[in-house]
Design an enzyme around this catalytic site. Structure first.
Site, PDB file in Angstrom:
ATOM      1  N   LEU A 236      57.820 -41.815  -7.227  1.00  0.00           N
ATOM      2  CA  LEU A 236      56.842 -42.582  -8.000  1.00  0.00           C
ATOM      3  C   LEU A 236      57.262 -44.043  -8.099  1.00  0.00           C
ATOM      4  O   LEU A 236      58.364 -44.346  -8.579  1.00  0.00           O
ATOM      5  CB  LEU A 236      56.720 -42.007  -9.414  1.00  0.00           C
ATOM      6  N   GLU A 237      56.401 -44.939  -7.624  1.00  0.00           N
ATOM      7  CA  GLU A 237      56.587 -46.377  -7.819  1.00  0.00           C
ATOM      8  C   GLU A 237      55.456 -46.845  -8.723  1.00  0.00           C
ATOM      9  O   GLU A 237      54.313 -46.942  -8.290  1.00  0.00           O
ATOM     10  CB  GLU A 237      56.560 -47.119  -6.478  1.00  0.00           C
ATOM     11  N   LEU A 238      55.797 -47.148  -9.984  1.00  0.00           N
ATOM     12  CA  LEU A 238      54.767 -47.368 -10.992  1.00  0.00           C
ATOM     13  C   LEU A 238      54.791 -48.817 -11.502  1.00  0.00           C
ATOM     14  O   LEU A 238      55.130 -49.723 -10.770  1.00  0.00           O
ATOM     15  CB  LEU A 238      54.943 -46.347 -12.115  1.00  0.00           C
TER      16      LEU A 238
END
EC number: 1.2.1.3
Length: 471
Positions: A236-238
């Protein structure tokens, strides 16, 4: 049931510019099946050297088309034309870096030998995970995609790509470039969709072996929740609410120029944009004056004008969020100190334009200091000491990047050890270096792209324990 119609709305005019057709349930179900078949063939019938050559050729094709591809980015997401070709060039360079490191990480040097023992062989190999689902955002579409796509393919995986409806042509261009480069059929597949249900269906498919998601915290949580029903890895790159701390010893004109660029480039629509600025009280007022000088020279307007530095934000909703954050700050006592600038006046009504805004007197009771704004705002807060600055920098649910600006690099190195972020900068910001791990702390995500560690999510380890047959 009629297929979904997806319209790309221009942020420049708010009129539809592209239409794509969604995917049926039957077609969706076939994607992972087809990908698994392609993976089995691709991983077994190609060597690393062959995969490297395909990637090298594809990157060359993209490089040759950078002007054309850059123009499409400007049309679809509004970044000024002077900068969009640079995204393609940077994406290619990033891909070439990942290519250059792949032999040591995936080749024979990547085989880990066990402790020698007479009559035994023990070793570990890295194997591709299988089918990788990559869901990626619109704000830097080629850069974001390259982070996952290149190592996934080099490792021998098949991929399914799901772009943002705002930038639908990226997957089409990527697939075409790799097809021309000789990638076997169906190793890259893509689909267009605006349906969370369809994404969740793919995430839950037992034929999908790893998921990469780049986007909002809410979107990442939805993907993670869908994946919780089975054993599968999720990267996850948030979001971010990235702080900068300006110490009292800086060259004010230089620091102001750098901070403004780090905050409002790409209309502030970067997960690692500077969204909070803490300035030592001894230079606060002078720093604000220097920021005003810099902002007064910026040009906002038509992104197809080569003199434009700031275009529109992506949507009416983004425009409304930006305006709401600024209004909340002003209602709670902040001051709008944005300088006079002719290009900030009478912004085109049809597009999603906002005024780059300098705020002072901000506090952590204001949305602009706690929630991701994703727009060209520079909220400046005075602090009394290094310790107070670090405390405020860490007072956030996010932890993507943070920066300290000072002549005293040794002291800054001590300060950044205390900062809770995946990447910490001194005298720089908003730059994912390909040789460093790109990773979020807290609600900014989990997992790693870039660097040597960026390959880890696309391989699984297989241990070998071999004993000689007794004679």
């Amino acid at each position: 049931m009629a297929l979904e119609t997806l319209k790309t709305i221009s942020p420049i005019t708010n009129k539809p510019i592209l239409i794509r057709t969604g995917i049926s349930s039957e077609e969706l179900a076939l994607l992972p099946e087809t990908a698994q078949k392609a993976f089995q063939s691709f991983s077994q019938s190609t060597t690393l050297a062959q995969r490297q050559e395909i990637v090298r050729r594809a990157l060359g094709i993209l490089a040759r088309k950078k002007d054309e591809l850059g123009r499409e980015i400007t049309e679809q997401m509004g970044r000024p034309i002077s900068y969009t070709g640079v995204e393609i060039t940077t994406a290619v360079k990033r891909g070439e870096f990942l290519l250059s490191t792949s032999s040591s990480l995936l080749g024979e040097e990547g085989v880990v030998d066990g402790e020698p023992e007479k009559g035994f062989k023990r070793y570990i190999k890295r194997k591709p995970v299988g089918v990788v689902l990559i869901i990626f955002a619109w704000n830097y579409p080629y850069l974001i995609l390259v982070n996952s796509l290149i190592p996934a393919l080099l490792a021998g995986n098949a991929v399914i790509l799901k772009p943002s409806p705002q930038t639908p042509t990226i997957v089409e261009r990527i697939a075409s470039a790799f097809q021309e480069a000789g990638l076997p059929q169906n190793v890259i597949q893509y689909f267009h969709s605006g349906s969370l249900t369809q994404i969740q269906t793919l995430v839950r498919s037992p034929l999908v072996n790893h998921i990469c998601f780049t986007g909002s915290v809410a979107g990442g949580l939805a993907v993670q929740q869908a994946a919780s029903d089975r054993i599968v890895t999720v990267g996850l790159e948030l979001g971010g609410k990235d702080p900068a701390y300006v110490r009292g010893d800086v060259d004010l004109a230089w620091a102001a120029e750098e901070i403004v660029d780090g905050a409002i480039f790409n209309s502030g629509q970067s997960c690692c944009a500077i969204e909070r600025v803490y300035v030592h009280e001894s230079i606060h007022d002078k720093f604000v004056e220097e920021v005003k000088k810099v902002l007064s020279r910026y040009r906002v307007g038509d992104p197809f004008d080569k003199n434009t530095q700031i275009g529109p934000v992506i949507s009416r909703r983004s425009q409304e969020t930006f305006n709401a954050h600024v209004a909340d700050a002003l209602a709670k006592g902040a001051k709008d100190e944005t300088p006079e600038n002719e290009t900030f006046k009478d912004l085109p009504a049809d597009g999603n334009y906002v005024k780059p805004t300098l705020l002072t007197g901000v506090t952590h009771e204001m949305l602009v200091m706690t929630d991701e704004t994703f727009g060209p705002v520079i909220p400046v807060m005075s602090v009394k000491s290094d310790d107070e600055a670090v405390r405020f920098m860490n007072d956030s649910e996010f932890g993507l990047t943070a920066s300290v600006w000072t002549k005293d690099v040794a002291t800054a190195e001590q300060l950044i050890e205390k900062v809770e972020a995946g990447t910490v900068f001194i005298n720089r910001a908003d730059y994912p270096s390909p040789d460093l791990a790109w990773t979020g702390w807290k609600n900014s995500g989990r997992g790693v792209t870039l660097s040597r560690f960026g390959f880890d999510q696309f391989v699984k380890l297989k241990s070998y324990h071999v004993k000689d047959y007794p004679k």
